[in-house]
Write a protein that holds these residues in place. Structure first.
Motif, short mmCIF file in Angstrom:
data_model
loop_
_atom_site.label_atom_id
_atom_site.label_comp_id
_atom_site.label_asym_id
_atom_site.label_seq_id
_atom_site.Cartn_x
_atom_site.Cartn_y
_atom_site.Cartn_z
N ILE A 262 0.84 -1.20 0.00
CA ILE A 262 0.00 0.00 0.00
C ILE A 262 0.87 1.24 0.00
O ILE A 262 2.03 1.21 0.36
N ASN A 263 0.28 2.35 -0.44
CA ASN A 263 0.92 3.66 -0.40
C ASN A 263 2.31 3.65 -1.02
O ASN A 263 3.26 4.16 -0.46
N GLY A 264 2.40 3.09 -2.22
CA GLY A 264 3.69 3.08 -2.90
C GLY A 264 4.16 4.49 -3.18
O GLY A 264 3.44 5.29 -3.75
N LYS A 265 5.34 4.80 -2.75
CA LYS A 265 5.89 6.13 -2.96
C LYS A 265 6.68 6.14 -4.25
O LYS A 265 7.44 5.23 -4.53
N THR A 266 6.48 7.18 -5.04
CA THR A 266 7.20 7.26 -6.30
C THR A 266 8.64 7.65 -6.06
O THR A 266 8.99 8.17 -5.01
N SER B 115 1.05 1.57 -7.22
CA SER B 115 1.07 0.14 -6.92
C SER B 115 1.32 -0.62 -8.21
O SER B 115 0.99 -0.13 -9.29
N PRO B 116 1.95 -1.76 -8.15
CA PRO B 116 2.45 -2.39 -6.94
C PRO B 116 3.58 -1.58 -6.32
O PRO B 116 4.33 -0.90 -7.03
N SER B 117 3.70 -1.67 -5.01
CA SER B 117 4.66 -0.81 -4.32
C SER B 117 6.10 -1.08 -4.74
O SER B 117 6.92 -0.17 -4.76
N ARG B 118 6.41 -2.29 -5.14
CA ARG B 118 7.79 -2.58 -5.55
C ARG B 118 8.15 -1.89 -6.86
O ARG B 118 9.32 -1.74 -7.19
N ALA B 119 7.15 -1.45 -7.62
CA ALA B 119 7.39 -0.76 -8.88
C ALA B 119 7.43 0.75 -8.71
O ALA B 119 7.79 1.48 -9.64
N ALA B 120 7.07 1.25 -7.54
CA ALA B 120 7.00 2.69 -7.32
C ALA B 120 8.34 3.39 -7.54
O ALA B 120 8.38 4.52 -8.02
N LYS C 276 7.84 10.96 -11.55
CA LYS C 276 7.01 12.11 -11.89
C LYS C 276 7.93 13.29 -12.14
O LYS C 276 8.68 13.70 -11.25
N THR C 277 7.90 13.85 -13.33
CA THR C 277 8.73 15.01 -13.65
C THR C 277 7.99 16.31 -13.41
O THR C 277 8.61 17.35 -13.23
N GLU C 278 6.67 16.24 -13.42
CA GLU C 278 5.82 17.39 -13.09
C GLU C 278 4.53 16.85 -12.54
O GLU C 278 3.97 15.89 -13.08
N CYS C 279 4.06 17.44 -11.44
CA CYS C 279 2.84 16.91 -10.83
C CYS C 279 2.12 17.99 -10.03
O CYS C 279 2.76 18.75 -9.29
N PHE C 280 0.82 18.01 -10.14
CA PHE C 280 0.00 18.92 -9.35
C PHE C 280 0.06 18.57 -7.87
O PHE C 280 -0.27 19.39 -7.02
N VAL D 186 8.10 5.97 -16.98
CA VAL D 186 8.27 4.65 -16.39
C VAL D 186 9.68 4.21 -16.76
O VAL D 186 10.03 4.16 -17.93
N ASP D 187 10.47 3.93 -15.76
CA ASP D 187 11.89 3.60 -15.95
C ASP D 187 12.07 2.33 -16.78
O ASP D 187 11.32 1.37 -16.63
N ARG D 188 13.08 2.36 -17.64
CA ARG D 188 13.41 1.17 -18.46
C ARG D 188 13.78 -0.03 -17.59
O ARG D 188 13.65 -1.16 -18.03
N ASP D 189 14.24 0.22 -16.38
CA ASP D 189 14.67 -0.86 -15.50
C ASP D 189 13.52 -1.48 -14.68
O ASP D 189 13.76 -2.29 -13.80
N LEU D 190 12.28 -1.09 -14.99
CA LEU D 190 11.12 -1.69 -14.33
C LEU D 190 11.20 -3.21 -14.51
O LEU D 190 11.45 -3.69 -15.61
#
Length: 188
Positions: free
Chosen positions: A42-46, A116-121, A126-130, A151-155
């Motif tokens: 839960i609550n995956g942080k970018t 989510s999933p949190s392991r992908a966060a 985010k390069t720009e976000c409200f 989305v990173d190439r290393d995902l």
């Protein structure tokens, strides 16, 4: 023991308890919270601000789903312009969210993101976000708020679907908005 000595002893114990609670809240609770979020997904942080540039992986597509919800006391209309996008890792993307204040009062809001999933966060940049700033809407005002991301190439290869969710909170009580009439400046 005298009453004064008992009182002094009680005050010292209460101060020690207050210091212990402060230390727990500052040093123990945040890592514990992060571990629990990771364990339960839960609550995956970018990932933090993304400075790099990547080549685009045209051979791979990842589906990014967008969710917009309001906290219990938030009355705004809040939604993404599309439910999802198919993106190529390494490519710059944009999704626009729309917010509308249906009330007769100016309001201030803050969006809190989760991936989510949190392991992908960690692979979602985010390069720009409200969500980086508080949003103030006047009565009846509607705004478009972009989020730009990569989305990173290393995902990890087994991750083919990400969800970017925002919860919008009413923070008007803690950060009262400035009414539009007070924003106009007098002519020199």
């Amino acid at each position: 023991m005298t009453e004064e000595r008992l009182t002094r002893r009680l005050v010292v114990r209460l101060l020690a308890l207050a210091v212990a609670m402060f230390c727990f809240g500052v040093f123990v609770l945040p890592p514990f919270y992060d571990a629990m979020c990771q364990a339960f997904g839960i609550n995956g942080k970018t990932a933090s601000a993304y400075e790099g540039s990547q080549t685009v992986n045209e051979k791979r597509e990842v589906r990014v789903q967008f969710l917009a919800t309001n906290a219990a006391d938030m009355v705004w209309e809040f939604r993404a312009q599309a439910d999802e996008l198919e993106v190529h890792p390494g490519a710059s993307n944009e999704m626009v969210f729309v917010a509308y204040n249906p009330t007769d009062q100016p309001m201030t809001a803050q969006a809190v993101p989760s991936v989510s999933p949190s392991r992908a966060a960690a692979y979602f940049h985010k390069t720009e976000c409200f969500c980086f700033t508080q949003q103030v809407l006047q009565p009846g005002e509607r705004i478009k708020m972009p989020v730009r991301f990569i989305v990173d190439r290393d995902l990890p290869a087994d991750v083919r679907h990400l969800t970017l969710a925002y919860t919008l909170f009413d923070i008007t009580a803690s950060k009262p908005p400035v009414a539009q009439a007070t924003l106009t400046r007098a002519a020199p």
